[in-house]
Design a protein around this motif. Structure first.
Motif, PDB file in Angstrom:
ATOM      1  N   GLY A  36       0.797  -1.224   0.000  1.00 11.00           N
ATOM      2  CA  GLY A  36       0.000   0.000   0.000  1.00 11.00           C
ATOM      3  C   GLY A  36       0.825   1.266   0.000  1.00 11.00           C
ATOM      4  O   GLY A  36       0.505   2.228  -0.691  1.00 11.00           O
ATOM      5  N   LYS A  37       1.908   1.291   0.782  1.00 11.71           N
ATOM      6  CA  LYS A  37       2.675   2.517   0.961  1.00 11.71           C
ATOM      7  C   LYS A  37       3.817   2.685  -0.037  1.00 11.71           C
ATOM      8  O   LYS A  37       4.220   3.799  -0.338  1.00 11.71           O
ATOM      9  N   LEU A  38       4.342   1.568  -0.538  1.00  8.92           N
ATOM     10  CA  LEU A  38       5.488   1.661  -1.441  1.00  8.92           C
ATOM     11  C   LEU A  38       5.150   1.287  -2.876  1.00  8.92           C
ATOM     12  O   LEU A  38       6.011   1.184  -3.723  1.00  8.92           O
ATOM     13  N   ALA A  39       3.887   1.057  -3.137  1.00  9.07           N
ATOM     14  CA  ALA A  39       3.420   0.748  -4.493  1.00  9.07           C
ATOM     15  C   ALA A  39       4.127  -0.462  -5.087  1.00  9.07           C
ATOM     16  O   ALA A  39       4.532  -0.475  -6.238  1.00  9.07           O
ATOM     17  N   LEU A  40       4.296  -1.507  -4.284  1.00  5.73           N
ATOM     18  CA  LEU A  40       4.957  -2.711  -4.756  1.00  5.73           C
ATOM     19  C   LEU A  40       3.954  -3.685  -5.358  1.00  5.73           C
ATOM     20  O   LEU A  40       2.824  -3.785  -4.918  1.00  5.73           O
ATOM     21  N   ASP A  41       4.422  -4.413  -6.363  1.00  4.67           N
ATOM     22  CA  ASP A  41       3.639  -5.504  -6.910  1.00  4.67           C
ATOM     23  C   ASP A  41       3.600  -6.620  -5.865  1.00  4.67           C
ATOM     24  O   ASP A  41       4.626  -6.999  -5.296  1.00  4.67           O
ATOM     25  N   ARG A  42       2.418  -7.180  -5.611  1.00  3.86           N
ATOM     26  CA  ARG A  42       2.306  -8.236  -4.604  1.00  3.86           C
ATOM     27  C   ARG A  42       3.170  -9.442  -4.952  1.00  3.86           C
ATOM     28  O   ARG A  42       3.609 -10.176  -4.054  1.00  3.86           O
ATOM     29  N   LYS A  43       3.463  -9.642  -6.240  1.00  2.00           N
ATOM     30  CA  LYS A  43       4.296 -10.772  -6.632  1.00  2.00           C
ATOM     31  C   LYS A  43       5.700 -10.655  -6.033  1.00  2.00           C
ATOM     32  O   LYS A  43       6.341 -11.661  -5.737  1.00  2.00           O
ATOM     33  N   ILE A  44       6.179  -9.427  -5.887  1.00  2.00           N
ATOM     34  CA  ILE A  44       7.488  -9.208  -5.271  1.00  2.00           C
ATOM     35  C   ILE A  44       7.476  -9.735  -3.842  1.00  2.00           C
ATOM     36  O   ILE A  44       8.394 -10.439  -3.403  1.00  2.00           O
TER      37      ILE A  44
ATOM     38  N   GLU B 124      18.674 -23.707  -2.783  1.00  2.00           N
ATOM     39  CA  GLU B 124      19.449 -22.454  -2.863  1.00  2.00           C
ATOM     40  C   GLU B 124      19.345 -21.847  -4.261  1.00  2.00           C
ATOM     41  O   GLU B 124      19.232 -20.625  -4.411  1.00  2.00           O
ATOM     42  N   VAL B 125      19.361 -22.704  -5.288  1.00  2.00           N
ATOM     43  CA  VAL B 125      19.200 -22.228  -6.671  1.00  2.00           C
ATOM     44  C   VAL B 125      17.806 -21.635  -6.856  1.00  2.00           C
ATOM     45  O   VAL B 125      17.633 -20.595  -7.497  1.00  2.00           O
ATOM     46  N   LYS B 126      16.784 -22.313  -6.314  1.00  2.00           N
ATOM     47  CA  LYS B 126      15.428 -21.775  -6.380  1.00  2.00           C
ATOM     48  C   LYS B 126      15.355 -20.419  -5.690  1.00  2.00           C
ATOM     49  O   LYS B 126      14.658 -19.506  -6.155  1.00  2.00           O
ATOM     50  N   GLY B 127      16.077 -20.288  -4.575  1.00  5.03           N
ATOM     51  CA  GLY B 127      16.102 -19.013  -3.862  1.00  5.03           C
ATOM     52  C   GLY B 127      16.724 -17.917  -4.702  1.00  5.03           C
ATOM     53  O   GLY B 127      16.221 -16.785  -4.737  1.00  5.03           O
ATOM     54  N   ASP B 128      17.814 -18.243  -5.388  1.00  4.98           N
ATOM     55  CA  ASP B 128      18.445 -17.259  -6.278  1.00  4.98           C
ATOM     56  C   ASP B 128      17.479 -16.835  -7.385  1.00  4.98           C
ATOM     57  O   ASP B 128      17.409 -15.660  -7.757  1.00  4.98           O
ATOM     58  N   ASP B 129      16.739 -17.809  -7.912  1.00  5.19           N
ATOM     59  CA  ASP B 129      15.769 -17.503  -8.971  1.00  5.19           C
ATOM     60  C   ASP B 129      14.657 -16.582  -8.448  1.00  5.19           C
ATOM     61  O   ASP B 129      14.195 -15.686  -9.165  1.00  5.19           O
ATOM     62  N   LEU B 130      14.231 -16.820  -7.209  1.00  2.00           N
ATOM     63  CA  LEU B 130      13.206 -15.961  -6.611  1.00  2.00           C
ATOM     64  C   LEU B 130      13.708 -14.529  -6.454  1.00  2.00           C
ATOM     65  O   LEU B 130      12.977 -13.568  -6.694  1.00  2.00           O
ATOM     66  N   MET B 131      14.986 -14.383  -6.049  1.00  2.00           N
ATOM     67  CA  MET B 131      15.558 -13.050  -5.902  1.00  2.00           C
ATOM     68  C   MET B 131      15.646 -12.348  -7.255  1.00  2.00           C
ATOM     69  O   MET B 131      15.345 -11.151  -7.375  1.00  2.00           O
ATOM     70  N   LYS B 132      16.039 -13.090  -8.291  1.00  2.00           N
ATOM     71  CA  LYS B 132      16.111 -12.514  -9.637  1.00  2.00           C
ATOM     72  C   LYS B 132      14.728 -12.088 -10.115  1.00  2.00           C
ATOM     73  O   LYS B 132      14.562 -11.031 -10.723  1.00  2.00           O
ATOM     74  N   GLU B 133      13.747 -12.944  -9.831  1.00  2.00           N
ATOM     75  CA  GLU B 133      12.375 -12.627 -10.221  1.00  2.00           C
ATOM     76  C   GLU B 133      11.883 -11.372  -9.506  1.00  2.00           C
ATOM     77  O   GLU B 133      11.246 -10.497 -10.120  1.00  2.00           O
ATOM     78  N   ALA B 134      12.203 -11.279  -8.228  1.00  2.00           N
ATOM     79  CA  ALA B 134      11.773 -10.118  -7.448  1.00  2.00           C
ATOM     80  C   ALA B 134      12.412  -8.837  -7.986  1.00  2.00           C
ATOM     81  O   ALA B 134      11.739  -7.813  -8.151  1.00  2.00           O
ATOM     82  N   TRP B 135      13.722  -8.906  -8.287  1.00  2.00           N
ATOM     83  CA  TRP B 135      14.390  -7.711  -8.805  1.00  2.00           C
ATOM     84  C   TRP B 135      13.869  -7.325 -10.177  1.00  2.00           C
ATOM     85  O   TRP B 135      13.751  -6.137 -10.502  1.00  2.00           O
ATOM     86  N   ALA B 136      13.546  -8.308 -11.006  1.00  2.00           N
ATOM     87  CA  ALA B 136      12.980  -8.015 -12.325  1.00  2.00           C
ATOM     88  C   ALA B 136      11.647  -7.290 -12.180  1.00  2.00           C
ATOM     89  O   ALA B 136      11.354  -6.325 -12.903  1.00  2.00           O
ATOM     90  N   LEU B 137      10.833  -7.727 -11.214  1.00  2.00           N
ATOM     91  CA  LEU B 137       9.548  -7.079 -10.964  1.00  2.00           C
ATOM     92  C   LEU B 137       9.734  -5.662 -10.426  1.00  2.00           C
ATOM     93  O   LEU B 137       8.987  -4.738 -10.759  1.00  2.00           O
TER      94      LEU B 137
END
Length: 232
Positions: A10-18, A64-77
């Motif tokens: 709500g306050k930072l206008a983030l996509d919920r997917k992040i 750990e690889v899945k975690g890295d992928d999640l971080m990449k996905e979050a940064w892309a969003l």
């Protein structure tokens, strides 16, 4: 009061997917810790330990690889959103780095256990004590991560969140006490163990302590985020 993720949305206008990526990352860390703890509990002989540690290393590495992928996905969003509040990026960067550190630490821990078990059998004299330490401390760390995840995923009042943060801080203290206890035991057995075993055990103990420290840092960070955002 809404939970931390709802506030950030709500306050930072983030996509919920992040935010779903961040919550999922904690779930991966919790699963990785559980895998290592189950390995320590279920293997009763050295032969069984040596046979199964490779599978544990593989499973945790996959997480750990899945975690890295999640971080990449979050940064892309984050990059694609283009609507972030100016204070959100440094806050998120610090938060995400701490999440990544926790899962990376579990991965390195499994590798260090594998190296320890690769020593000749007569160089693994304190495994029984180390296994007991790992069982207790990893159970505490798993509880800390689960508490963090619930603090993010569930709606709660500030008082409830503060209680959760206190719980994680207390867990870090308990892990620290257990660390000092086993290190003292190692010192008392200095004439019975080799330098190689001492080095590996100290590294394993330190990695678990680092994991608890990271959980504490993340807990305090979440509380800071909750209280500093507009509308708290």
């Amino acid at each position: 009061m809404r939970n931390i993720l709802a506030r950030l949305v709500g306050k930072l206008a983030l996509d919920r997917k992040i935010l779903e990526c961040l919550s999922s990352h904690l779930s991966l860390t919790e699963e990785a810790i559980r895998i290592v703890r189950n390995f320590v509990n279920e293997c009763s002989t050295r032969s069984e330990l040596c046979d199964k540690i490779g599978d544990v290393v593989y499973k945790v590495k996959c997480l750990e690889v899945k975690g890295d992928d999640l971080m990449k996905e979050a940064w892309a969003l984050i990059i694609k959103s283009g609507t972030l509040h100016p204070i959100s990026i440094p806050l998120l960067s610090t938060l995400m780095n701490k999440l990544d550190d926790m899962l990376d630490t579990v991965n390195v821990l499994t590798l260090e256990i594998e190296r320890y078990l690769a020593l000749p059998e007569n160089h693994c004299k304190v495994w029984s004590s180390l296994a007991s330490y790992l069982n207790t401390t990893l159970q505490l760390c798993e509880e800390a991560v689960r508490t963090l995840r619930s603090s993010i995923a569930e709606s709660m009042k500030l008082d409830d969140l503060t209680n959760n943060i206190t719980k994680v801080n207390n867990i870090e203290h308990d892990v620290d006490v257990l660390k000092n206890k086993i290190l003292l035991e190692l010192s008392r057995k200095a004439n019975e163990i080799t330098c190689h075993e001492l080095l590996h055990v100290r590294m394993i103990v330190q990695l678990v302590d680092n994991l608890a420290d990271s959980a504490q840092d993340l807990a305090n960070m979440l509380l800071t985020l909750y209280t500093m955002l507009p509308g708290s």
